[in-house]
Design a protein around this motif. Structure first.
Motif, PDB file in Angstrom:
ATOM      1  N   ALA A 268       0.838  -1.001  -0.059  1.00  0.00           N
ATOM      2  CA  ALA A 268      -0.095   0.147  -0.026  1.00  0.00           C
ATOM      3  C   ALA A 268       0.912   1.229   0.021  1.00  0.00           C
ATOM      4  O   ALA A 268       2.049   1.009   0.458  1.00  0.00           O
ATOM      5  N   ASP A 269       0.503   2.367  -0.511  1.00  0.00           N
ATOM      6  CA  ASP A 269       1.097   3.781  -0.440  1.00  0.00           C
ATOM      7  C   ASP A 269       1.074   3.880   1.021  1.00  0.00           C
ATOM      8  O   ASP A 269       0.707   3.445   1.929  1.00  0.00           O
ATOM      9  N   GLU A 270       1.841   4.926   1.353  1.00  0.00           N
ATOM     10  CA  GLU A 270       2.401   5.282   2.727  1.00  0.00           C
ATOM     11  C   GLU A 270       1.021   5.689   3.626  1.00  0.00           C
ATOM     12  O   GLU A 270       0.869   5.029   4.557  1.00  0.00           O
ATOM     13  N   GLN A 271      -0.183   6.170   3.028  1.00  0.00           N
ATOM     14  CA  GLN A 271      -1.156   6.509   3.806  1.00  0.00           C
ATOM     15  C   GLN A 271      -1.882   5.234   3.928  1.00  0.00           C
ATOM     16  O   GLN A 271      -2.655   5.146   5.353  1.00  0.00           O
ATOM     17  N   GLY A 272      -1.897   4.621   3.041  1.00  0.00           N
ATOM     18  CA  GLY A 272      -2.553   3.128   2.984  1.00  0.00           C
ATOM     19  C   GLY A 272      -2.202   2.441   4.072  1.00  0.00           C
ATOM     20  O   GLY A 272      -2.644   1.561   4.893  1.00  0.00           O
TER      21      GLY A 272
END
Ligand SMILES: [Zn+2]
Length: 156
Positions: free
Chosen positions: A97-101
């Motif tokens: 996942a990306d950082e926020q995810g």
């Protein structure tokens, strides 16, 4: 499964007289380890009769089919197999996942006390949700949707 022993919990007819204890006992019949392996746990409320017989304006089946086929194609192009066949190791490399995810997933695991198995299954489902949306990156929205499909996990 039914929502309670009589089957009418939450039904518009108001017939259910089950106590919270009876409902909890009934739902406890499905073991935690079994539920843990069910990726999509969704509550489907009973519909009033009028809604059952009226035509709804939902998405046409052929549109959904096209989206599912495109998502499957993405998966085969990326990894040579559909997402459901990914091993834990492959999930770690292919379903990032990306950082926020990632931070959302960490929060969810801690707050909901989810298992390691649930962690990997959420990532895999989120990967599929992103594929259906034609996204290369797994974002916080995809993670959030995957997490909400685990609403009956026992650890909560
Ligand atoms: Zn009931």
């Amino acid at each position: 499964m039914n929502p309670c022993p009589c089957g009418f919990l939450g039904h518009p007819n108001g017939k259910c007289r089950c106590t919270p204890d009876q409902v909890a006992l009934y739902r406890a019949k499905i073991s935690g380890p079994l539920l843990d392996r069910i990726d999509l746990q969704i509550e489907v409320p009973a519909l009033p009769e009028a809604d059952l017989t009226s035509q709804s304006g939902g998405e046409a089946s052929h549109m959904i089919r096209a989206r599912v086929e495109a998502a499957r194609e993405r998966q085969l192009n990326r990894q040579g197999k559909p997402n459901y066949l990914l091993s834990t190791l492959e999930i770690d490399t292919l379903c990032v996942a990306d950082e926020q995810g990632q931070s959302l997933l960490k929060q969810a695991i801690t707050r909901l006390d989810l298992s390691a198995r649930a962690y990997h299954r959420i990532l895999k489902v989120a990967r599929t949700i992103a594929d259906l949306a034609n996204h290369d990156e797994i974002g916080a929205g995809h993670i959030a949707e995957a997490v909400q499909y685990r609403r009956f996990d026992k650890n909560r």
